[in-house]
Every structure is written in C-alpha cells, then in structure tokens.
Enzyme design. Structure first.
Site, PDB file in Angstrom:
ATOM      1  N   ASN A 133       0.873  -1.185   0.000  1.00 38.58           N
ATOM      2  CA  ASN A 133       0.000   0.000   0.000  1.00 38.58           C
ATOM      3  C   ASN A 133       0.901   1.223   0.000  1.00 38.58           C
ATOM      4  O   ASN A 133       1.487   1.555   1.022  1.00 38.58           O
ATOM      5  CB  ASN A 133      -0.896  -0.010   1.255  1.00 38.58           C
ATOM      6  N   LYS A 191       0.033   4.208  -0.314  1.00 44.44           N
ATOM      7  CA  LYS A 191      -0.669   5.399   0.208  1.00 44.44           C
ATOM      8  C   LYS A 191      -0.441   6.571  -0.767  1.00 44.44           C
ATOM      9  O   LYS A 191      -0.399   6.345  -1.970  1.00 44.44           O
ATOM     10  CB  LYS A 191      -0.191   5.724   1.628  1.00 44.44           C
ATOM     11  N   HIS A 208      -9.615   0.879   4.503  1.00 41.58           N
ATOM     12  CA  HIS A 208      -8.351   1.097   5.220  1.00 41.58           C
ATOM     13  C   HIS A 208      -8.625   2.029   6.405  1.00 41.58           C
ATOM     14  O   HIS A 208      -9.451   2.941   6.314  1.00 41.58           O
ATOM     15  CB  HIS A 208      -7.302   1.708   4.279  1.00 41.58           C
ATOM     16  N   GLU A 225      -7.111   4.439   7.513  1.00 42.01           N
ATOM     17  CA  GLU A 225      -6.923   5.878   7.238  1.00 42.01           C
ATOM     18  C   GLU A 225      -8.151   6.466   6.553  1.00 42.01           C
ATOM     19  O   GLU A 225      -8.499   7.626   6.782  1.00 42.01           O
ATOM     20  CB  GLU A 225      -5.636   6.085   6.412  1.00 42.01           C
ATOM     21  N   GLU A 247      -5.680  -5.537  10.102  1.00 44.96           N
ATOM     22  CA  GLU A 247      -4.703  -4.493  10.375  1.00 44.96           C
ATOM     23  C   GLU A 247      -5.034  -3.796  11.692  1.00 44.96           C
ATOM     24  O   GLU A 247      -5.865  -2.867  11.716  1.00 44.96           O
ATOM     25  CB  GLU A 247      -4.723  -3.445   9.259  1.00 44.96           C
ATOM     26  N   GLY A 294       1.882   1.907  10.618  1.00 43.36           N
ATOM     27  CA  GLY A 294       2.794   3.044  10.507  1.00 43.36           C
ATOM     28  C   GLY A 294       3.455   3.430  11.817  1.00 43.36           C
ATOM     29  O   GLY A 294       4.022   4.516  11.929  1.00 43.36           O
ATOM     30  N   SER A 332       3.002  -2.591  10.209  1.00 39.48           N
ATOM     31  CA  SER A 332       4.459  -2.584  10.400  1.00 39.48           C
ATOM     32  C   SER A 332       5.111  -3.925  10.061  1.00 39.48           C
ATOM     33  O   SER A 332       6.096  -4.307  10.699  1.00 39.48           O
ATOM     34  CB  SER A 332       4.806  -2.134  11.830  1.00 39.48           C
TER      35      SER A 332
HETATM   36  C1  PEP Z   1      -0.940  -0.075   5.791  1.00 41.82           C
HETATM   37  O1  PEP Z   1      -0.916   1.071   5.388  1.00 41.82           O
HETATM   38  O2  PEP Z   1      -1.879  -0.808   5.457  1.00 41.82           O
HETATM   39  C2  PEP Z   1       0.144  -0.549   6.644  1.00 41.82           C
HETATM   40  C3  PEP Z   1       0.059  -1.762   7.139  1.00 41.82           C
HETATM   41  O3  PEP Z   1       1.191   0.301   6.856  1.00 41.82           O
HETATM   42  P1  PEP Z   1       2.595  -0.043   7.594  1.00 41.82           P
HETATM   43  O4  PEP Z   1       3.082  -1.334   6.991  1.00 41.82           O
HETATM   44  O5  PEP Z   1       3.465   1.103   7.270  1.00 41.82           O
HETATM   45  O6  PEP Z   1       2.295  -0.193   9.038  1.00 41.82           O
END
Ligand code: PEP
Length: 256
Positions: free
Chosen positions: A13, A15, A99, A101, A171, A177, A217
C-alpha cells in the site's frame, strides 16, 4: 499460510507516496531482488492516477496493480471519485477498501465499506477489505467482537461465489505506521477468529479458501515469522513496500 487451500498475497500500500515516473525503476529493482520463482501473488496498490503506469511496468515482473479506494456509486455527479467501472476499464485487479486511514480521515463506516466491496466485485475486481481494532479496543478486551462485526458487515450480501474473490486484511490500527507490530500470536489469533466468523456465515470450504492478510508494520525482519502462522496468508504492507529491497525480502519470506 496454507497453500493447499488458498493463495498467498503480498500487497503493498503505497498510500499517497511515489510518482508514476518512479514506478519503472522501482519495479526493476524489485525484480532484481525478488525470487525468480514465487508462490505468492504480488500487488502494489497506488493512487488511481498511477495505476496505468503500474500495470505497464509490472507486467513482465508479474506485479499486479491495485487501487486504494473506490466510490460506492457506479457513475454520476460525484466530483473527485473513481468508480469500479473506471478501475476495471484500465485493468485494475485489486482494490483496498476500508483502510483505517479512510475510516479515520474520511469517516467511512462498515456499511460504506460493504457497498464499496460490492461495487468492486460487480466489476470483477478483488476487494482487499481492511479490518482491525484500535489500541483502546484491544486494551478493553473487545478485539475479536469488534473485528467479527466489521467482517460480518463488510461481507453483508456477498455470496459464496463472490467471497472467493475477497481478501481480508487484518490491520490492528495501533500497528499501522507505528513500527509496533502485533506479535505473531496476536495476529494469528485474530486471523483465525476471522476465518471462524467466515466459516459461520459461509461454511467450512469457503472459509478455508479465503486469503487473510496481516498488516501493521510488517517488514523485512518480521515477515517470515508472521507469514509462518497457519491463518496468515500474506501481508498488506505500507512503509516497507516503498523500499524495493525490503519488499522483495518480504516476498521471499512468503516462499517458505
Ligand atoms: C498499511 O498502510 O496498510 C500498513 C500496514 O502500513 P505499515 O506497513 O506502514 O504499518
């Protein structure tokens, strides 16, 4: 992972990062570093405007292009939105929905996530449906109840045939993040719970066939352990998917 019953998916992703002109050199570096034979599907989800460049550059390397969001509407006066028809027309194979976000910054709720997933399925695009609890919810001990509700709501009205195209991404919000990964036990526990929810709705066979990803992460160092869990069928990766060598290492880890 359980490759006998379901496919492994490693999805990045990006973003709102990178530009279309950075895609070709990224894919070249990725190709140089990832295993020649792979047992997973690799997807990079970019802003919609970059999808054609990803499709072009990713073809030979077998990297599919995905979107990060879609409108629930088919067409019309919805300035700034992108429809599933438009994504399908340019060759998009996957698209993230729900997601955290989008939920946090755009107020998206579970019913909207469901409408978006259904809009994608109508056009033959595989939705990557994101679910996950906040830190407060985990600390209050309601993680599984909350995630179960999100999964049920997201799959409302989706039949068993359509379910085959769906990918669920667990997630935990507190891990996205933040550099704070869920332990492999925590991630496995929730992914197993998600499969149990799907089993209750659709039965054992469809549940066994659904790919459930972990996201939060995931990186080159922790991927192998997370991906070794029986109910984790891949990853949705943010930060580490922007680094071709790290992303290639995660892809290699899924080859175990
Ligand atoms: C994400 O944006 O779905 C995500 C898992 O980000 P990160 O791997 O940076 O935590």
């Amino acid at each position: 992972m359980n490759r006998k019953y379901r496919k492994t998916v490693i999805a990045g992703n990006w973003k709102m990062n990178m530009t279309a002109s950075e895609i070709k050199p990224f894919i070249e570096q990725l190709k140089e570093n990832m295993p020649k034979t792979r047992t997973c599907d690799v997807v990079l989800c970019t802003p919609a405007v970059m999808i054609p460049a990803m499709i072009k550059a990713g073809k030979e390397a077998k990297v599919a292009a995905g979107g990060q969001d879609v409108s629930k509407y088919e067409k019309g006066a919805y300035t700034g939105e992108v429809s599933a028809t438009q994504l399908a027309d340019i060759g998009t194979k996957y698209c993230i929905v729900g997601h955290s976000e989008r939920r946090q910054y755009h107020g998206e709720d579970d019913m909207l996530v469901n409408a978006k997933a259904r809009a994608l399925l109508e056009k033959g695009i595989a939705p990557i449906i994101c679910v996950g609890e906040s830190l407060e919810q985990r600390e209050a001990g309601v993680t599984m109840e909350y995630v179960a509700y999100q999964v049920k709501a997201a799959l409302n009205g989706i039949d068993a045939t359509q379910l085959r195209r769906c990918i669920i991404a667990y997630e935990p919000i507190w891990a996205i993040g933040t550099g704070k990964t869920a332990t492999s036990e925590q991630a496995q526990e929730v992914c197993e719970g998600i499969r149990a929810v799907i089993r209750k709705i659709y039965g054992a066979r469809p549940a066994r066939a659904v790919s459930i990803l972990y996201g939060g992460s995931m990186n080159a160092k922790n991927a192998a352990e997370l991906l070794a869990q029986p109910d984790i069928d891949g990853g949705l990766i943010g930060g580490a998917s922007l680094k071709p060598v790290d992303f290639a290492t995660i892809i290699a880890a899924s080859n175990q």
